[in-house]
Enzyme design. Structure first.
Site, PDB file in Angstrom:
ATOM      1  N   ASP A 190       0.838  -1.196   0.000  1.00 38.35           N
ATOM      2  CA  ASP A 190       0.000   0.000   0.000  1.00 38.35           C
ATOM      3  C   ASP A 190       0.876   1.250   0.000  1.00 38.35           C
ATOM      4  OD1 ASP A 190      -3.176   0.467   0.700  1.00 38.35           O
ATOM      5  OD2 ASP A 190      -1.928   2.145   1.351  1.00 38.35           O
ATOM      6  N   HIS A 192       0.361   3.788   1.913  1.00 44.56           N
ATOM      7  CA  HIS A 192       0.282   4.477   3.197  1.00 44.56           C
ATOM      8  C   HIS A 192       1.101   3.830   4.306  1.00 44.56           C
ATOM      9  CE1 HIS A 192      -3.379   5.517   0.899  1.00 44.56           C
ATOM     10  NE2 HIS A 192      -3.147   6.720   1.402  1.00 44.56           N
ATOM     11  N   SER A 288      -4.968  11.370   2.651  1.00 41.41           N
ATOM     12  CA  SER A 288      -5.529  10.099   3.119  1.00 41.41           C
ATOM     13  C   SER A 288      -4.711   9.489   4.248  1.00 41.41           C
ATOM     14  CB  SER A 288      -5.629   9.108   1.949  1.00 41.41           C
ATOM     15  OG  SER A 288      -4.388   8.987   1.274  1.00 41.41           O
TER      16      SER A 288
END
Length: 385
Positions: A190, A192, A288
């Site tokens: 991912d 993040h 985000s």
């Protein structure tokens, strides 16, 4: 070609065509019509065509097959992902060069200064939380493709520019690198960070805020509860379209442990809740990394700062647009906080932003705030002399 062979060929082709047709119709059951889709406005036909095209088995087969060949033979994915070693995936935004990067960086730094000045005029302290790139923290997992020279010293350059502009920006890179010994600070598949990475960043920000004595508020206690771990398919796997035919080739999913943060028992009286919205001393603005509850950055900040935090972060808009929207919001105008934590991934500094939704004159004023103040001061000195 003999007559028997021609008949066999024709029947085989018709059988294949019929089979594919029946197979493609199986996707029709998942089509959902909305009230806006009518025959008269053409939206129903367009939606049905799009849905059929997406579910068409030949397209799915060719997409999966081509992606599998790219992945296994050339170690590549679709634009958007860079494949590293040991099933690590990286966003290509941390690798590719940017046209006109120097000018874009100067424009974005001018906006950052303008944001800082706007907040200061309201007595609000800006804390810029620059998130180091995943490719920087986990460079040991990079493959043959390396970040462009632009990204090599981007984090240090960003910090140097922030210091030069007198923008308070605690260093998050060293604490995150040290925390790797305790667990992953970024997800493998991912873009993040993990809840651990978010926690480390929150604690570093809170320690810096405490040293500078930026927050003057009654301390509030918060408790974080850790849930069970579960497989998590990272967003970067979307650039490897191997499902459903070659899903076994995909990197193994991450394990994500959800965390939730809540006020501890014994906090301020619930009777104060009526005024809570106007008394929140900290605002969080960002991307985000802050908006998605999976990472619990908001909760980690609340616990580390011992303070309630209002979250104005947005998913999918980068760090600048949510901040500009916040500066024009009623929340900022009517109840400015004491501190604004601005979460800003380093890769966004040289990126172009679509600012067409804002008044161009206001954007120009933000960029020229420091120049205007310097000119005003110079003019005042000349008048005095």
């Amino acid at each position: 070609m003999t007559r028997t062979l021609r008949i066999t060929y024709s029947l085989t082709f018709l059988g294949l065509l019929t089979g594919l047709g029946v197979w493609s119709l199986s996707g029709a059951s998942s089509f959902q019509r909305t009230e806006q889709m009518t025959v008269l406005n053409g939206k129903l036909a367009k939606a049905a065509e799009t849905h059929y095209d997406e579910q068409f088995p030949i397209k799915r087969l060719s997409t999966n097959l081509w992606a599998a060949l790219d992945y296994k033979l050339f170690n590549e994915g679709r634009p958007g992902v860079v494949l590293g070693r040991e099933q690590w995936l990286f966003s290509d935004e941390e690798f590719k060069p940017t046209a006109g990067a120097d000018q874009l960086m100067q424009d974005n730094l001018a906006l950052i200064r303008g944001v800082r000045d706007t907040l200061q005029r309201q007595g609000v302290q800006l804390v810029l939380a620059i998130i180091p790139a995943k490719a920087r923290i986990y460079s040991e997992y990079l493959g043959e493709e390396q970040p462009a020279s632009l990204h090599g010293d981007l984090f240090n350059q960003f910090h140097a520019q922030a210091r030069q502009a007198n923008v308070f920006a605690p260093d998050l890179q060293a604490p995150m690198e040290q925390a790797k010994a305790r667990g992953q600070v970024f997800l493998r598949t991912d873009t993040h960070w993990t809840p651990l990475g978010a926690e480390v960043a929150a604690q570093t920000v809170a320690e810096a805020v405490s040293r500078q004595k930026l927050l003057q508020a009654e301390p509030q206690a918060y408790v974080t509860d850790a849930g069970s771990s579960a497989p998590y398919k990272g967003d970067l796997t979307n650039f490897l379209p191997l499902d459903p035919l070659f899903s076994e080739l995909l990197p193994a999913p991450d394990n994500l442990q959800k965390r939730t943060t809540r006020p501890a028992a014994g906090n301020a009286d619930s009777g104060d809740a009526l005024f809570a919205d106007s008394q929140i001393p900290v605002a969080l603005v960002g991307t985000s990394y802050s908006a998605n509850p999976h990472w619990n950055f908001l909760g980690a900040l609340q616990q580390a700062l011992h303070s309630d935090v209002a979250n104005y972060a947005e998913d999918g808009h980068g760090p600048l647009l949510p901040m500009l929207k916040y500066l024009q919001s009623d929340a900022f105008r009517d109840a400015p906080p004491q501190v604004v934590v601005w979460e800003f991934p380093e890769r966004y500094l040289p990126m172009k932003n679509d600012l067409s939704g804002f008044d161009p004159q206001w954007i120009a004023q933000l960029k020229n705030t420091r120049k205007s103040e310097e000119n005003l001061a110079l003019s005042s000195n000349r008048t005095e002399h």
